[in-house]
Motif scaffolding. Structure first.
Motif, PDB file in Angstrom:
ATOM      1  N   LYS A   1       0.829  -1.212   0.000  1.00 43.79           N
ATOM      2  CA  LYS A   1       0.000   0.000   0.000  1.00 43.79           C
ATOM      3  C   LYS A   1       0.859   1.255   0.000  1.00 43.79           C
ATOM      4  O   LYS A   1       0.572   2.223  -0.732  1.00 43.79           O
ATOM      5  CB  LYS A   1      -0.948  -0.009   1.201  1.00 43.79           C
ATOM      6  CG  LYS A   1      -2.091  -1.010   1.064  1.00 43.79           C
ATOM      7  CD  LYS A   1      -3.124  -0.829   2.161  1.00 43.79           C
ATOM      8  CE  LYS A   1      -4.319  -1.744   1.949  1.00 43.79           C
ATOM      9  NZ  LYS A   1      -5.421  -1.453   2.876  1.00 43.79           N
ATOM     10  N   PHE A   2       1.919   1.263   0.795  1.00 35.63           N
ATOM     11  CA  PHE A   2       2.776   2.450   0.820  1.00 35.63           C
ATOM     12  C   PHE A   2       3.549   2.610  -0.488  1.00 35.63           C
ATOM     13  O   PHE A   2       3.732   3.730  -0.973  1.00 35.63           O
ATOM     14  CB  PHE A   2       3.734   2.406   2.013  1.00 35.63           C
ATOM     15  CG  PHE A   2       3.160   3.038   3.257  1.00 35.63           C
ATOM     16  CD1 PHE A   2       2.918   4.407   3.314  1.00 35.63           C
ATOM     17  CD2 PHE A   2       2.849   2.260   4.354  1.00 35.63           C
ATOM     18  CE1 PHE A   2       2.387   4.995   4.444  1.00 35.63           C
ATOM     19  CE2 PHE A   2       2.309   2.842   5.499  1.00 35.63           C
ATOM     20  CZ  PHE A   2       2.073   4.211   5.550  1.00 35.63           C
ATOM     21  N   VAL A   3       3.984   1.501  -1.060  1.00 38.46           N
ATOM     22  CA  VAL A   3       4.685   1.562  -2.347  1.00 38.46           C
ATOM     23  C   VAL A   3       3.732   2.082  -3.423  1.00 38.46           C
ATOM     24  O   VAL A   3       4.103   2.924  -4.259  1.00 38.46           O
ATOM     25  CB  VAL A   3       5.255   0.182  -2.734  1.00 38.46           C
ATOM     26  CG1 VAL A   3       5.700   0.182  -4.191  1.00 38.46           C
ATOM     27  CG2 VAL A   3       6.428  -0.178  -1.832  1.00 38.46           C
TER      28      VAL A   3
ATOM     29  N   VAL B   1       2.446   5.898  -7.379  1.00 34.25           N
ATOM     30  CA  VAL B   1       1.377   6.560  -8.144  1.00 34.25           C
ATOM     31  C   VAL B   1       1.473   8.076  -8.022  1.00 34.25           C
ATOM     32  O   VAL B   1       1.358   8.802  -9.021  1.00 34.25           O
ATOM     33  CB  VAL B   1      -0.013   6.061  -7.696  1.00 34.25           C
ATOM     34  CG1 VAL B   1      -1.110   6.846  -8.414  1.00 34.25           C
ATOM     35  CG2 VAL B   1      -0.171   4.572  -7.974  1.00 34.25           C
ATOM     36  N   VAL B   2       1.691   8.582  -6.813  1.00 29.87           N
ATOM     37  CA  VAL B   2       1.806  10.034  -6.635  1.00 29.87           C
ATOM     38  C   VAL B   2       3.025  10.572  -7.383  1.00 29.87           C
ATOM     39  O   VAL B   2       2.976  11.642  -7.998  1.00 29.87           O
ATOM     40  CB  VAL B   2       1.862  10.402  -5.134  1.00 29.87           C
ATOM     41  CG1 VAL B   2       2.242  11.870  -4.949  1.00 29.87           C
ATOM     42  CG2 VAL B   2       0.515  10.131  -4.474  1.00 29.87           C
TER      43      VAL B   2
ATOM     44  N   LEU C   1      -6.321  14.030  -9.509  1.00 34.00           N
ATOM     45  CA  LEU C   1      -5.726  12.740  -9.867  1.00 34.00           C
ATOM     46  C   LEU C   1      -5.277  11.979  -8.628  1.00 34.00           C
ATOM     47  O   LEU C   1      -5.541  10.783  -8.482  1.00 34.00           O
ATOM     48  CB  LEU C   1      -4.543  12.962 -10.814  1.00 34.00           C
ATOM     49  CG  LEU C   1      -4.867  13.570 -12.178  1.00 34.00           C
ATOM     50  CD1 LEU C   1      -3.582  13.823 -12.956  1.00 34.00           C
ATOM     51  CD2 LEU C   1      -5.789  12.663 -12.972  1.00 34.00           C
ATOM     52  N   CYS C   2      -4.593  12.679  -7.727  1.00 36.90           N
ATOM     53  CA  CYS C   2      -3.994  12.006  -6.565  1.00 36.90           C
ATOM     54  C   CYS C   2      -5.020  11.491  -5.560  1.00 36.90           C
ATOM     55  O   CYS C   2      -4.740  10.537  -4.829  1.00 36.90           O
ATOM     56  CB  CYS C   2      -3.029  12.956  -5.858  1.00 36.90           C
ATOM     57  SG  CYS C   2      -1.541  13.348  -6.802  1.00 36.90           S
TER      58      CYS C   2
ATOM     59  N   LEU D   1      -7.465   3.313  -4.127  1.00 33.45           N
ATOM     60  CA  LEU D   1      -6.584   2.184  -4.436  1.00 33.45           C
ATOM     61  C   LEU D   1      -6.108   1.465  -3.184  1.00 33.45           C
ATOM     62  O   LEU D   1      -5.979   0.240  -3.169  1.00 33.45           O
ATOM     63  CB  LEU D   1      -5.365   2.660  -5.234  1.00 33.45           C
ATOM     64  CG  LEU D   1      -5.560   2.999  -6.711  1.00 33.45           C
ATOM     65  CD1 LEU D   1      -4.264   3.556  -7.286  1.00 33.45           C
ATOM     66  CD2 LEU D   1      -6.005   1.760  -7.489  1.00 33.45           C
ATOM     67  N   ILE D   2      -5.829   2.227  -2.134  1.00 35.70           N
ATOM     68  CA  ILE D   2      -5.268   1.607  -0.924  1.00 35.70           C
ATOM     69  C   ILE D   2      -6.298   1.465   0.198  1.00 35.70           C
ATOM     70  O   ILE D   2      -5.948   1.104   1.325  1.00 35.70           O
ATOM     71  CB  ILE D   2      -4.030   2.372  -0.416  1.00 35.70           C
ATOM     72  CG1 ILE D   2      -4.382   3.803  -0.021  1.00 35.70           C
ATOM     73  CG2 ILE D   2      -2.937   2.364  -1.483  1.00 35.70           C
ATOM     74  CD1 ILE D   2      -3.187   4.575   0.535  1.00 35.70           C
TER      75      ILE D   2
END
Length: 271
Positions: A32-34, A39-40, A67-68, A74-75
């Protein structure tokens, strides 16, 4: 048909991912952190050419947020905003918020379309984390050198005068270091000195507790976070002698909201 070992290993890895996600708490935490960082960073990279034509325009952050903010989905994070009317006012504020994790920024991405004109005080080291650092600079973030207090104060004073003249908000995390411990930690005085010297109101913003996140045990579950914007606290007529009382007033407003909103979220989820 010939299939290489590389293709077999790749296919096996793809099939293994859902299994690891469901069975390994640590794998889910890191994935999740990756995902968040990758993505950011990718979004920062593709938006940089756009921002170059709008250098240090804080409304670039509104563009980025559209977008962000999808990274949260996603997480597995959901943000709920209360007190929207306080954030959407076209006025200068020093926003002070509790700071629990790097995930706080995802909550801010949900808020930028509401705030419209808002920049952030960030540590200088972030500037060198490209492509995110470059995009952040192009968006008008205020970078301070925490190792040079005199230079940091000068930067903050200039920033305060700028946001006041532009009717812009300045977001500060007065706790300094991130603390996901279920409580508010002592506030540093910088933001409050700034608000008084520039005669800009303080606008408290409270994130409910990140019950779903445990860095020590590498746990990162799905979660819901309530963000509460409180009424602004005027600083007109205050002097440097009033800094401590202003800090106490701000914390006394934020602390009950932090505990109650955290309990409310956890009760709604049966946690």
């Amino acid at each position: 048909m010939y299939v290489s070992y590389t293709e077999i290993i790749f296919a096996f890895s793809i099939l293994l991912l859902p299994f690891l996600y469901e069975t390994s708490q640590a794998f889910r935490y890191y994935l999740k952190f990756v995902t968040y960082v990758v993505v950011v960073s990718f979004i920062a990279l593709i938006l940089t050419p756009v921002f170059i034509f709008r250098i240090k325009n804080v409304r670039n952050l509104v563009i980025a947020s559209y977008l962000c903010r999808h990274v949260s989905t996603l997480i597995g994070l959901k943000w709920i905003l209360r007190g929207r009317k306080h954030l959407e006012k076209d006025a200068s504020y020093i926003i002070v918020s509790n700071h629990q994790s790097a995930l706080d920024v995802l909550g801010m991405f949900d808020l930028w379309p509401v705030m419209d004109k808002c920049t952030v005080v960030a540590k200088k080291e972030i500037l060198y984390a490209w492509p995110f650092g470059l995009a952040a600079w192009l968006c008008g973030l205020i970078f301070i050198d925490r190792m040079n207090s005199e230079k940091a104060r000068t930067t903050m004073k200039e920033a305060a005068e700028w946001i006041k003249s532009k009717n812009t908000k300045l977001w500060v995390f007065p706790e300094g270091t991130r603390h996901n411990t279920g409580e508010l930690h002592p506030f540093k005085k910088g933001a409050f000195h700034l608000a008084i010297s520039a005669q800009i109101p303080i606008l408290p913003v409270v994130y409910s507790q990140y019950y779903f996140l445990d860095d020590a045990n590498r746990r990162f579950d799905h979660g819901k976070i309530m963000i509460t914007a409180l009424p602004p606290i005027p600083t007109a007529g205050l002097t440097a002698k009033d800094v401590d009382s202003l800090i106490e007033k701000t914390r006394s407003m934020m602390a009950p909201v932090f505990y109650e909103s955290s309990k409310e979220v956890m009760r709604s989820l049966g946690v």
